[in-house]
Design an enzyme around this catalytic site. Structure first.
Site, PDB file in Angstrom:
ATOM      1  N   ARG A 103       0.830  -1.220   0.000  1.00 42.11           N
ATOM      2  CA  ARG A 103       0.000   0.000   0.000  1.00 42.11           C
ATOM      3  C   ARG A 103       0.863   1.267   0.000  1.00 42.11           C
ATOM      4  O   ARG A 103       0.454   2.290  -0.537  1.00 42.11           O
ATOM      5  CB  ARG A 103      -0.929   0.012   1.210  1.00 42.11           C
ATOM      6  CG  ARG A 103      -2.055  -0.978   1.031  1.00 42.11           C
ATOM      7  CD  ARG A 103      -3.246  -0.631   1.887  1.00 42.11           C
ATOM      8  NE  ARG A 103      -4.364  -1.477   1.508  1.00 42.11           N
ATOM      9  CZ  ARG A 103      -5.167  -2.101   2.368  1.00 42.11           C
ATOM     10  NH1 ARG A 103      -4.988  -1.955   3.662  1.00 42.11           N
ATOM     11  NH2 ARG A 103      -6.153  -2.841   1.938  1.00 42.11           N
ATOM     12  N   LYS A 145     -17.949 -17.170   1.499  1.00 39.70           N
ATOM     13  CA  LYS A 145     -19.315 -17.070   2.016  1.00 39.70           C
ATOM     14  C   LYS A 145     -20.266 -16.241   1.171  1.00 39.70           C
ATOM     15  O   LYS A 145     -19.913 -15.168   0.683  1.00 39.70           O
ATOM     16  CB  LYS A 145     -19.270 -16.424   3.402  1.00 39.70           C
ATOM     17  CG  LYS A 145     -18.688 -17.317   4.466  1.00 39.70           C
ATOM     18  CD  LYS A 145     -18.665 -16.519   5.733  1.00 39.70           C
ATOM     19  CE  LYS A 145     -18.379 -17.369   6.952  1.00 39.70           C
ATOM     20  NZ  LYS A 145     -18.306 -16.486   8.122  1.00 39.70           N
ATOM     21  N   GLY A 169      -9.216  -9.044  -1.742  1.00 39.10           N
ATOM     22  CA  GLY A 169      -7.882  -9.359  -1.231  1.00 39.10           C
ATOM     23  C   GLY A 169      -7.382 -10.717  -1.676  1.00 39.10           C
ATOM     24  O   GLY A 169      -6.288 -10.854  -2.237  1.00 39.10           O
ATOM     25  N   GLY A 175     -13.510  -3.844   0.726  1.00 38.41           N
ATOM     26  CA  GLY A 175     -14.925  -3.470   0.778  1.00 38.41           C
ATOM     27  C   GLY A 175     -15.278  -2.390  -0.230  1.00 38.41           C
ATOM     28  O   GLY A 175     -16.327  -2.444  -0.872  1.00 38.41           O
TER      29      GLY A 175
HETATM   30  P1  ADP Z   1     -11.818 -12.074  -1.566  1.00 34.09           P
HETATM   31  O1  ADP Z   1     -10.867 -11.747  -0.465  1.00 34.09           O
HETATM   32  O2  ADP Z   1     -11.141 -12.118  -2.909  1.00 34.09           O
HETATM   33  O3  ADP Z   1     -13.056 -11.228  -1.565  1.00 34.09           O
HETATM   34  P2  ADP Z   1     -13.047 -14.164  -0.036  1.00 34.09           P
HETATM   35  O4  ADP Z   1     -12.397 -13.628   1.186  1.00 34.09           O
HETATM   36  O5  ADP Z   1     -14.498 -14.006  -0.177  1.00 34.09           O
HETATM   37  O6  ADP Z   1     -12.316 -13.600  -1.335  1.00 34.09           O
HETATM   38  O7  ADP Z   1     -12.787 -15.725  -0.151  1.00 34.09           O
HETATM   39  C1  ADP Z   1     -11.506 -16.293  -0.142  1.00 34.09           C
HETATM   40  C2  ADP Z   1     -11.483 -17.563   0.653  1.00 34.09           C
HETATM   41  O8  ADP Z   1     -12.449 -18.480   0.208  1.00 34.09           O
HETATM   42  C3  ADP Z   1     -10.157 -18.263   0.505  1.00 34.09           C
HETATM   43  O9  ADP Z   1      -9.494 -18.262   1.742  1.00 34.09           O
HETATM   44  C4  ADP Z   1     -10.518 -19.668   0.051  1.00 34.09           C
HETATM   45  O10 ADP Z   1      -9.751 -20.677   0.687  1.00 34.09           O
HETATM   46  C5  ADP Z   1     -11.973 -19.778   0.462  1.00 34.09           C
HETATM   47  N1  ADP Z   1     -12.659 -20.800  -0.330  1.00 34.09           N
HETATM   48  C6  ADP Z   1     -12.755 -20.888  -1.665  1.00 34.09           C
HETATM   49  N2  ADP Z   1     -13.408 -21.985  -2.038  1.00 34.09           N
HETATM   50  C7  ADP Z   1     -13.731 -22.657  -0.913  1.00 34.09           C
HETATM   51  C8  ADP Z   1     -14.397 -23.894  -0.631  1.00 34.09           C
HETATM   52  N3  ADP Z   1     -14.861 -24.663  -1.611  1.00 34.09           N
HETATM   53  N4  ADP Z   1     -14.542 -24.249   0.654  1.00 34.09           N
HETATM   54  C9  ADP Z   1     -14.072 -23.467   1.652  1.00 34.09           C
HETATM   55  N5  ADP Z   1     -13.443 -22.290   1.458  1.00 34.09           N
HETATM   56  C10 ADP Z   1     -13.263 -21.883   0.191  1.00 34.09           C
HETATM   57 MG    MG Z   2     -10.878 -12.265   1.648  1.00 40.41          MG
END
Ligand code: ADP
Ligand code: MG
Length: 393
Positions: free
Chosen positions: A35, A198, A348, A371
């Site tokens: 950053r 999620k 992230g 966010g």
């Molecule tokens: P971002 O940070 O890009 O917004 P998220 O934080 O929503 O993404 O999600 C990332 C996490 O989701 C990762 O740590 C990954 O391990 C988890 N993930 C992806 N697929 C699965 C799965 N099938 N079961 C459990 N966790 C998962």
């Molecule tokens: Mg994340």
């Protein structure tokens, strides 16, 4: 429209610069300085024009005023290393005596970094008095704090209201260009690829995108709530039963709009995340969890990706942190990179996944905000962006 940094002559001006220098710090050591390096082009541009720059940022979430573990002192030190030949001065407070005396002693081409904005409890409350004090630091307000534009905080929203000249730094300019301007009038087909852990984290963006895009593919942990809502067996895969209604409603909207809504058709399953022998399967048995998408799903998604002219991607396709469950994310990243579409990636973990896949140079725009990125992609009005448009008229 908003005003860009290059559209105003900042030479020799007193500038208040809001940055996002919210880096991870542990025991006084910076764990990742990306950053800080990302802010350098704007900082250098100002200093090269002999502006007197008072820079400020938040770091972490201090609750009740100053707390040493949230000090920006290590950041000031790192900035000085990254800007050889520049005098980087650090203030021990935000709008106190030290900050104001150092600000008035500042010479042209010098930079003062204030202490953590959130040491002032008025910052997160959007306090007008704090904003009025910030106003005294300069005649021009420049922001590059994209990670904070979704917050109506004093330095983000109330302070710029008080300046006559409000400018978007280089980082924010690009973020707004791609996540707002571009996605308001996307070249079609516009395709969204969503994954991650999620559903509950992604409801606003899901609800918004289902109204805008020409197709959606969902994978990652959140796909299993959708599959469950369709009546499929998901074994022990991550499932949010309280989100089943939301998932059903989103699929109904996609059907009403007649847009493709793709879910995994096969999986990489294992009895636990530590399982060394994951297997590919179209079905998930009761004792297994799905941790990645299978080859048929990769092909299905890739075919849709190929047709797109605009692609937004948030959330990995599987547990990409583990080698056994990385293939889906890597293959989809390559498929996205291979298209000539406008390709936008935010989030992230998604950004880390793109780097793991080694395709970061072939993505049109990799967003830096967490966010803030998702909210802007969803089409929300963000205080720190709205004020730029208001002041840019
Ligand atoms: P971002 O940070 O890009 O917004 P998220 O934080 O929503 O993404 O999600 C990332 C996490 O989701 C990762 O740590 C990954 O391990 C988890 N993930 C992806 N697929 C699965 C799965 N099938 N079961 C459990 N966790 C998962
Ligand atoms: Mg994340």
């Amino acid at each position: 429209m908003f005003k860009k940094l290059k559209e105003y002559d900042v030479s020799n001006k007193r500038v208040f610069l809001r940055l996002d220098l919210n880096v991870p710090v542990k025991e006084g050591k910076i764990k990742d300085d990306s950053r800080i390096t990302a802010a350098l082009p704007t900082i250098r541009y100002l200093l090269e024009r002999n502006a007197r720059v008072v820079a400020a940022s938040h770091l972490g979430r201090p609750k009740n005023g100053p707390a040493p573990e949230f000090s920006l002192a290590p950041v000031a030190k790192r900035l000085a290393e990254l800007l050889p030949g520049t005098d980087v001065v650090f203030a021990g407070d935000v709008v106190g005596d030290d900050a104001f005396s150092k600000a008035s002693a500042l010479k042209e081409g010098e930079l003062l970094l204030l202490e953590n904005l959130r040491f002032e409890t008025g910052e997160t409350k959007g306090d007008e008095e704090l904003a009025a004090k910030i106003r005294k630091f300069g005649d021009v307000y420049v922001t590059d704090a994209f990670g904070a534009v979704h917050r109506a905080h004093a330095s983000v929203f109330q302070a710029p209201k008080l300046f006559d000249v409000v400018l978007a730094g280089f980082l924010i300019e690009k973020e707004i260009q791609y996540l707002k301007e571009n996605l308001e009038k996307p070249e079609r087909p516009y395709f969204a690829l969503l994954g991650g852990a999620k559903v509950s984290d992604k409801i606003p963006i899901l609800k918004s995108l289902v109204e805008k895009v020409d197709g959606i593919a969902i994978a990652g942990g959140m796909a299993y709530t959708f599959l469950y809502a369709r009546g499929e067996k998901v074994g022990r895969s991550i499932l949010e039963t309280e989100m089943v209604g939301t998932a059903t409603a989103i699929m109904k909207r996609a059907a009403e709009r007649g847009i493709p809504f793709l879910l995994p058709v096969d999986h990489v399953i294992a009895s636990s995340m530590e399982d060394p022998v994951p297997t590919e399967s179209a079905k998930i048995d009761d004792n297994s969890s799905a941790f990645d998408i299978g080859p048929k799903t990769i092909a299905l998604f890739a075919a849709e990706i190929k047709k797109a002219k605009t692609i937004v991607w948030n959330g990995p396709m599987g547990v990409f942190e583990k080698e056994q469950f990385r293939k889906g994310t890597v293959e989809i990243a390559k498929a996205v990179a291979d298209t000539g579409a406008v390709k936008i990636v935010g989030g992230g973990d998604s950004v880390s996944a793109i780097k793991v896949a080694g395709v970061e140079n072939r993505i049109t725009h990799i967003s830096t905000g967490g966010g803030a990125s998702l909210e802007l992609i969803a089409g929300d009005k963000l205080p720190g962006v709205e004020i730029l448009y208001e002041k840019g008229q």
